[in-house]
Design a protein around this motif. Sequence first.
Motif, PDB file in Angstrom:
ATOM      1  N   THR A 198     -35.825 -12.726   4.991  1.00 51.04           N
ATOM      2  CA  THR A 198     -34.753 -13.885   5.027  1.00 51.04           C
ATOM      3  C   THR A 198     -34.224 -14.204   3.659  1.00 51.04           C
ATOM      4  O   THR A 198     -33.125 -13.918   3.291  1.00 51.04           O
ATOM      5  N   VAL A 199     -35.042 -14.565   2.774  1.00 52.91           N
ATOM      6  CA  VAL A 199     -34.925 -14.490   1.447  1.00 52.91           C
ATOM      7  C   VAL A 199     -34.046 -13.660   0.839  1.00 52.91           C
ATOM      8  O   VAL A 199     -32.995 -13.741  -0.089  1.00 52.91           O
ATOM      9  N   THR A 200     -34.237 -12.253   1.136  1.00 54.40           N
ATOM     10  CA  THR A 200     -33.504 -11.202   0.520  1.00 54.40           C
ATOM     11  C   THR A 200     -32.184 -11.126   1.065  1.00 54.40           C
ATOM     12  O   THR A 200     -31.349 -10.988   0.051  1.00 54.40           O
ATOM     13  N   GLU A 201     -32.057 -11.389   2.370  1.00 65.34           N
ATOM     14  CA  GLU A 201     -30.601 -11.409   2.720  1.00 65.34           C
ATOM     15  C   GLU A 201     -30.004 -12.607   2.131  1.00 65.34           C
ATOM     16  O   GLU A 201     -28.714 -12.359   1.879  1.00 65.34           O
ATOM     17  N   MET A 202     -30.424 -13.651   1.804  1.00 63.92           N
ATOM     18  CA  MET A 202     -29.669 -14.884   1.545  1.00 63.92           C
ATOM     19  C   MET A 202     -29.436 -14.467  -0.102  1.00 63.92           C
ATOM     20  O   MET A 202     -28.229 -14.879  -0.354  1.00 63.92           O
ATOM     21  N   VAL A 203     -30.174 -13.676  -0.992  1.00 60.89           N
ATOM     22  CA  VAL A 203     -29.981 -13.745  -2.164  1.00 60.89           C
ATOM     23  C   VAL A 203     -28.920 -12.520  -2.394  1.00 60.89           C
ATOM     24  O   VAL A 203     -27.916 -12.686  -3.161  1.00 60.89           O
ATOM     25  N   PHE A 204     -28.721 -11.380  -1.605  1.00 61.64           N
ATOM     26  CA  PHE A 204     -27.950 -10.544  -1.766  1.00 61.64           C
ATOM     27  C   PHE A 204     -26.558 -10.971  -1.017  1.00 61.64           C
ATOM     28  O   PHE A 204     -25.533 -10.781  -1.365  1.00 61.64           O
ATOM     29  N   GLY A 205     -26.697 -11.846   0.077  1.00 58.81           N
ATOM     30  CA  GLY A 205     -25.695 -12.477   0.652  1.00 58.81           C
ATOM     31  C   GLY A 205     -24.848 -13.333  -0.254  1.00 58.81           C
ATOM     32  O   GLY A 205     -23.551 -13.530  -0.339  1.00 58.81           O
ATOM     33  N   ALA A 206     -25.608 -14.068  -1.203  1.00 59.47           N
ATOM     34  CA  ALA A 206     -25.020 -14.865  -2.037  1.00 59.47           C
ATOM     35  C   ALA A 206     -24.116 -14.081  -3.134  1.00 59.47           C
ATOM     36  O   ALA A 206     -23.003 -14.629  -3.489  1.00 59.47           O
ATOM     37  N   LEU A 207     -24.892 -13.221  -3.577  1.00 58.53           N
ATOM     38  CA  LEU A 207     -24.064 -12.165  -4.685  1.00 58.53           C
ATOM     39  C   LEU A 207     -22.894 -11.492  -3.927  1.00 58.53           C
ATOM     40  O   LEU A 207     -21.816 -11.512  -4.710  1.00 58.53           O
ATOM     41  N   LEU A 208     -22.902 -11.263  -2.709  1.00 56.12           N
ATOM     42  CA  LEU A 208     -21.654 -10.388  -2.119  1.00 56.12           C
ATOM     43  C   LEU A 208     -20.683 -11.638  -1.766  1.00 56.12           C
ATOM     44  O   LEU A 208     -19.467 -11.462  -2.048  1.00 56.12           O
ATOM     45  N   ASN A 209     -20.866 -12.839  -1.114  1.00 51.56           N
ATOM     46  CA  ASN A 209     -20.102 -13.711  -0.812  1.00 51.56           C
ATOM     47  C   ASN A 209     -19.448 -14.476  -1.709  1.00 51.56           C
ATOM     48  O   ASN A 209     -18.359 -14.759  -1.579  1.00 51.56           O
ATOM     49  N   PHE A 210     -20.425 -14.887  -2.637  1.00 50.89           N
ATOM     50  CA  PHE A 210     -19.922 -15.814  -3.809  1.00 50.89           C
ATOM     51  C   PHE A 210     -19.370 -15.275  -5.112  1.00 50.89           C
ATOM     52  O   PHE A 210     -19.117 -15.434  -6.108  1.00 50.89           O
ATOM     53  N   LEU A 232     -26.025 -22.253   9.280  1.00 49.83           N
ATOM     54  CA  LEU A 232     -25.357 -22.153   7.983  1.00 49.83           C
ATOM     55  C   LEU A 232     -25.917 -20.849   7.172  1.00 49.83           C
ATOM     56  O   LEU A 232     -25.313 -20.238   6.256  1.00 49.83           O
ATOM     57  N   LYS A 233     -27.216 -20.621   7.455  1.00 54.88           N
ATOM     58  CA  LYS A 233     -27.737 -19.402   6.804  1.00 54.88           C
ATOM     59  C   LYS A 233     -27.016 -18.030   7.492  1.00 54.88           C
ATOM     60  O   LYS A 233     -26.644 -17.154   6.686  1.00 54.88           O
ATOM     61  N   GLU A 234     -26.645 -18.224   8.637  1.00 53.95           N
ATOM     62  CA  GLU A 234     -25.787 -16.918   9.097  1.00 53.95           C
ATOM     63  C   GLU A 234     -24.304 -16.992   8.520  1.00 53.95           C
ATOM     64  O   GLU A 234     -23.761 -16.421   8.086  1.00 53.95           O
ATOM     65  N   SER A 235     -23.518 -18.178   9.105  1.00 49.61           N
ATOM     66  CA  SER A 235     -22.150 -18.212   8.705  1.00 49.61           C
ATOM     67  C   SER A 235     -21.735 -18.284   7.138  1.00 49.61           C
ATOM     68  O   SER A 235     -20.866 -17.514   6.838  1.00 49.61           O
ATOM     69  N   ILE A 236     -22.519 -18.738   6.377  1.00 47.80           N
ATOM     70  CA  ILE A 236     -22.053 -18.795   4.937  1.00 47.80           C
ATOM     71  C   ILE A 236     -22.843 -17.452   3.972  1.00 47.80           C
ATOM     72  O   ILE A 236     -22.110 -16.983   3.547  1.00 47.80           O
ATOM     73  N   LEU A 237     -23.855 -17.482   4.427  1.00 45.30           N
ATOM     74  CA  LEU A 237     -24.527 -16.428   3.810  1.00 45.30           C
ATOM     75  C   LEU A 237     -24.789 -14.952   4.166  1.00 45.30           C
ATOM     76  O   LEU A 237     -25.111 -13.953   3.604  1.00 45.30           O
ATOM     77  N   GLY A 238     -24.533 -14.980   5.683  1.00 49.97           N
ATOM     78  CA  GLY A 238     -24.263 -13.638   6.511  1.00 49.97           C
ATOM     79  C   GLY A 238     -25.758 -13.102   6.539  1.00 49.97           C
ATOM     80  O   GLY A 238     -26.050 -11.807   6.875  1.00 49.97           O
ATOM     81  N   VAL A 239     -26.874 -14.077   6.568  1.00 52.18           N
ATOM     82  CA  VAL A 239     -28.119 -13.512   7.047  1.00 52.18           C
ATOM     83  C   VAL A 239     -28.151 -13.270   8.695  1.00 52.18           C
ATOM     84  O   VAL A 239     -27.464 -13.930   9.419  1.00 52.18           O
ATOM     85  N   LYS A 240     -28.557 -12.052   8.706  1.00 50.00           N
ATOM     86  CA  LYS A 240     -28.569 -11.628  10.339  1.00 50.00           C
ATOM     87  C   LYS A 240     -29.216 -12.597  11.083  1.00 50.00           C
ATOM     88  O   LYS A 240     -30.411 -12.828  10.855  1.00 50.00           O
ATOM     89  N   ASN A 241     -28.620 -12.536  12.301  1.00 51.63           N
ATOM     90  CA  ASN A 241     -29.424 -13.631  13.560  1.00 51.63           C
ATOM     91  C   ASN A 241     -30.763 -13.144  13.876  1.00 51.63           C
ATOM     92  O   ASN A 241     -31.636 -14.018  14.076  1.00 51.63           O
ATOM     93  N   GLU A 242     -30.846 -11.641  13.973  1.00 57.58           N
ATOM     94  CA  GLU A 242     -32.022 -11.276  14.436  1.00 57.58           C
ATOM     95  C   GLU A 242     -33.165 -11.109  13.342  1.00 57.58           C
ATOM     96  O   GLU A 242     -34.179 -11.383  13.535  1.00 57.58           O
ATOM     97  N   THR A 243     -32.902 -11.324  11.994  1.00 65.11           N
ATOM     98  CA  THR A 243     -33.594 -11.501  10.857  1.00 65.11           C
ATOM     99  C   THR A 243     -34.493 -12.870  11.027  1.00 65.11           C
ATOM    100  O   THR A 243     -35.501 -13.044  10.794  1.00 65.11           O
TER     101      THR A 243
END
Lengths: 414, 414
Positions: free
Chosen positions: A332-344, A310-321
């Motif tokens: 990971t937390v950095t990609e999560m927070v920017f993923g949330a800004l972008l996707n939501f 779900l971190k990958e599919s919803i938030l767009g966190v990279k698999n390799e990260t």
Amino acid sequence: MLAEIITIGDEILIGQIVDTNSAWMATHLNGVGVRVKQISSVSDDKQHILNALAEAHKRADVILITGGLGPTKDDITKKTLAEYFGVGFRSDETALENVKQIFAKYNRPLLDVNIQQAEVPENCEVIYNGNGTAPGMWFDYDGKIYISMPGVPFEMQYMMQETVIPKLEQKFQLPKVIHRTILTVGEGESFLAERIADIENSLPPTIKLAYLPKLGQVRLRLSGYEDKTGDLQKQIDYYTALLVERAGKIVVAQEDIPLEQAILNKMAARNLTLSVAESCTGGYISHLFTQHAGSSQVFFGGAVSYSYELKESILGVKNETLWQYGAVSEPTVTEMVFGALLNFKSDYAIAVTGIAGPGGGMPDKPVGTVWIGVAGGGKSLIKKFTFGSKRIQNIERTAITALGMLNTLLTEVD
Amino acid sequence: MLAEIITIGDEILIGQIVDTNSAWMATHLNGVGVRVKQISSVSDDKQHILNALAEAHKRADVILITGGLGPTKDDITKKTLAEYFGVGFRSDETALENVKQIFAKYNRPLLDVNIQQAEVPENCEVIYNGNGTAPGMWFDYDGKIYISMPGVPFEMQYMMQETVIPKLEQKFQLPKVIHRTILTVGEGESFLAERIADIENSLPPTIKLAYLPKLGQVRLRLSGYEDKTGDLQKQIDYYTALLVERAGKIVVAQEDIPLEQAILNKMAARNLTLSVAESCTGGYISHLFTQHAGSSQVFFGGAVSYSYELKESILGVKNETLWQYGAVSEPTVTEMVFGALLNFKSDYAIAVTGIAGPGGGMPDKPVGTVWIGVAGGGKSLIKKFTFGSKRIQNIERTAITALGMLNTLLTEVD
């Protein structure tokens, strides 16, 4: 004026439920200048209840009783009260009408036990229950007021707010209490105390300052009883302003509201929106926001991403990260927070990932390791914390810390 | 054997803190057959404490006191106890050693107030505090046992587990108590009571049945004290089996655990996974699951989709469904629950969408209108509910109802 609370029910005495009603009632009674002298929890036993009532009668002006009013036969409060007052029973029409309406609404047959709920001691005035079938009861007896309410919290709360508190205020001329609360987050009680010591020492004897610390927050509460001069409000305003100025950036609100409500208010006033990406808090941050009316104006929602997928599919966190640094890491937390800004597509976002425990700890990342990121308005804060070993406390502490960081971000762009 | 708990401190009487200590102590005392007769919270006032002690002496064999033992000046428990017993003070060496060690460990200077913590009433036996500086105290006085402990929960808990419970078990030959709880969901207390009335009436006098209702759930608790025959466990098992059989499908667990824990256990045992799509509950369902250790084995996470956009982007709800039927509708909740199954790749899913209030109500969809969908194992249940007008209760009721529906789905495929 003195009150006493008696809670009836074996479930408290065997420890099955925690008595949260008494704290709620005490807070609300204090708010209108009624001081609680004692809280007693007694068993579902007639003689024991009779003794508790007689003892409370000696000490208090108002005796509030909760519990023991449900429809089943292990409820004996009503019978015991009738015996205590030496009266019989009557059927109360408004109470019966309420029972009937509730059963009609849910299309369920009315049973004898439900009809019996409208039977009350002759000398009582019924308190309307807007959230259930059991009527509350108000008794004026031997110069004291007795109030009996169900133990179900939201039924009791309804009666307190709609009837009991207004009626007490009307019947007694209660001295007006003025409270003023300053909510701070991010500084410990003793440090804050040292910084404001001179203000505290200059307070007039009529005004009391209390420190109410809780999970990374400290509430400063000024309170006093209004006297003939009528100056109290002005004085409390004056000292509030001094304290707020001195406390500075850590002040979140100048009223007694929860931290997340203060943030919602601040963001709503600026038309800002928020989303979240929660891992270790598992929905708790979202719940904190969405329990408040009007939160949908600010809060878009977000993801509870317990699994890698779900971190990958919803938030767009990279698999390799995830595989290189792990789920609990700065990347990971950095990609999560920017993923949330972008996707939501919100203006601000919060992301948390950590090990709540008790399992899942590793030598380099023990239980309690948490990464928190907040971002928005072109800025971001990413921090690592090491909390303790208890799961629930780690969840709460992570949430409050994340809210504090968001508040900092919102304050800095002021 | 009867015990009584006295908690000392104004913070409970003004509602600042909820008294969780008493429930914890009651649970542990019950576990070894000590029945708690009364719990009293009294103020930091000498005369009031003296009265409470004298009253408890009349009723109980063991009096447990918490609170009022910290280093600050408003703590008066120790002085009051010395006065109650008519004794002076002595400095206790082991207690002083403990204080010194703790201060040495944290490299902090020992203040006079800390040294004074080792001063105890002459007639007391000190209870070692493994989590703090304040010693606990054990008194044997006039045929009764008095135990005084600090109010800090983990200090009190340490003393109870390490000293108080073992010492009580050793000193008294305690009767064994057996409790057994059956958790049911989805049937009202009075209906359930009618269905099991004949079983309840056939219970032997040694076994008591209590109804503990809470938000759509009813816990049935059988309890009794072991006697010489040693038959109690067998009897309780027998009546539990009768009740479980009669209650039928509404039974979720035969132990005293929260509803969501029962579902997690059931799903973990079958290697099933779960995700959620929450609108009106705003993260609360996720939080219920994730507060429990080990939930990540079953719970993948999900979406908190407060806005239309998130319902589309995360859950794949069709834009035309939202605009044609609205967010609170059967088609939307259906697409949400199947969207969760598809996107989050879990075996089961829960979706909820509704109007929690107080705003957002419409003539055809008043506040409290909620659609709930659960799906998995090739089956689904989609239902509409009309709850009340209070936001928090709507959130809690929606969550519990959704959990109940998921339980039904899990039970039906058994």
